[in-house]
Design an enzyme around this catalytic site. Structure first.
Site, short mmCIF file in Angstrom:
data_model
loop_
_atom_site.label_atom_id
_atom_site.label_comp_id
_atom_site.label_asym_id
_atom_site.label_seq_id
_atom_site.Cartn_x
_atom_site.Cartn_y
_atom_site.Cartn_z
N GLY A 45 8.66 -4.85 -50.76
CA GLY A 45 8.21 -5.79 -49.73
C GLY A 45 9.24 -5.90 -48.63
O GLY A 45 10.43 -5.69 -48.86
N GLN A 50 13.41 -9.60 -41.47
CA GLN A 50 14.44 -8.75 -42.09
C GLN A 50 14.83 -7.56 -41.21
O GLN A 50 15.89 -6.97 -41.41
CB GLN A 50 13.95 -8.22 -43.46
CG GLN A 50 13.84 -9.31 -44.52
CD GLN A 50 13.40 -8.73 -45.84
OE1 GLN A 50 12.23 -8.54 -46.08
NE2 GLN A 50 14.36 -8.41 -46.70
N CYS A 92 16.52 -8.75 -53.27
CA CYS A 92 16.03 -8.72 -51.90
C CYS A 92 16.80 -7.66 -51.14
O CYS A 92 18.01 -7.52 -51.31
CB CYS A 92 16.25 -10.09 -51.27
SG CYS A 92 15.78 -10.18 -49.53
N LEU A 93 16.10 -6.91 -50.29
CA LEU A 93 16.76 -5.86 -49.50
C LEU A 93 17.82 -6.46 -48.55
O LEU A 93 18.72 -5.76 -48.13
CB LEU A 93 15.73 -5.06 -48.69
CG LEU A 93 14.74 -4.23 -49.51
CD1 LEU A 93 13.70 -3.58 -48.61
CD2 LEU A 93 15.47 -3.16 -50.33
N HIS A 134 7.86 -14.50 -52.19
CA HIS A 134 9.16 -14.05 -51.66
C HIS A 134 9.05 -13.74 -50.16
O HIS A 134 9.90 -14.17 -49.37
CB HIS A 134 9.62 -12.81 -52.45
CG HIS A 134 10.94 -12.24 -52.02
ND1 HIS A 134 12.07 -12.29 -52.81
CD2 HIS A 134 11.31 -11.59 -50.89
CE1 HIS A 134 13.07 -11.72 -52.16
NE2 HIS A 134 12.64 -11.27 -50.99
N GLU A 135 8.00 -13.01 -49.78
CA GLU A 135 7.84 -12.63 -48.36
C GLU A 135 7.44 -13.84 -47.51
O GLU A 135 7.90 -13.99 -46.37
CB GLU A 135 6.82 -11.50 -48.20
CG GLU A 135 7.14 -10.21 -48.97
CD GLU A 135 8.57 -9.70 -48.77
OE1 GLU A 135 9.15 -9.91 -47.69
OE2 GLU A 135 9.12 -9.12 -49.72
N HIS A 138 10.47 -15.63 -46.56
CA HIS A 138 11.19 -15.02 -45.44
C HIS A 138 10.66 -15.52 -44.10
O HIS A 138 11.42 -15.72 -43.16
CB HIS A 138 11.06 -13.49 -45.46
CG HIS A 138 12.07 -12.80 -46.33
ND1 HIS A 138 13.43 -12.98 -46.18
CD2 HIS A 138 11.94 -11.92 -47.35
CE1 HIS A 138 14.08 -12.24 -47.07
NE2 HIS A 138 13.20 -11.59 -47.80
ZN LIG Z 1 13.56 -10.36 -49.41
#
Ligand SMILES: [Zn+2]
Length: 169
Positions: A45, A50, A92-93, A134-135, A138
């Site tokens: 995701g 991000q 998380c990235l 999670h998204e 963000h």
């Molecule tokens: Zn994330």
């Protein structure tokens, strides 16, 4: 085009994003780039903030590109329903190298627009419900680290600050 992924501490990740006004060529390019960036990472995701774009848009693909039907593009998403609870390790990235157990709903239904601008509603359970939450976080300026309590959060934030000072973040 693969875009650089911002890391925890970059202000864009900690601010709420704004709604997408319309599916312009710029938005179309952003969606393509986000998909490419997510697959290259690799991740399941990625939200627009991000990659430094403070708009309410995210992509999710639990198959990481292996299943053509696995890709979900969500523009201006909203929760329709959330229930149940799950506790799983999450990463998380934007927080590379760190994982923690986060409380998430067991099931989440969200609605929004697909990349053509058509309304869609998708139900997620298990990992998909977790990815949706999670998204969505963000888009509201919340990173999973912010969902942790007390010492666990402090430990991660302190280690990130240390890496930052050493120029390794
Ligand atoms: Zn994330």
């Amino acid at each position: 085009m693969i875009r650089p992924i911002l890391k925890f501490g970059d202000q864009i990740l900690h601010d709420a994003a704004k709604p997408v006004d319309g599916i312009t060529p710029d938005i179309d390019r952003l969606v393509d780039d986000m998909i490419e960036t997510m697959y290259a990472a690799p991740g399941i995701g990625l939200a627009a903030p991000q990659v430094g774009i403070p708009l309410r848009l995210f992509v999710v693909d639990l198959s990481v590109g292996r299943d053509p039907k696995g890709l979900i593009v969500m523009i201006n998403p909203e929760f329709v329903e959330r229930d149940g609870m799950q506790l799983e390790e999450e990463g998380c990235l934007s927080v590379p190298g760190f994982n923690a157990t986060v409380v998430r709903p067991g099931r989440a239904v969200i609605k929004g627009l697909d990349r053509a601008g058509d309304p869609q509603q998708i139900e997620g359970t298990g990992l998909l419900a977790r990815a949706f939450q999670h998204e969505m976080d963000h888009l509201d300026g919340t990173v999973f680290v912010d969902r942790l309590r007390g010492i666990k959060r402090e430990m991660i934030v302190r280690r990130i600050r240390k890496l930052s000072r050493a120029g390794k973040w």
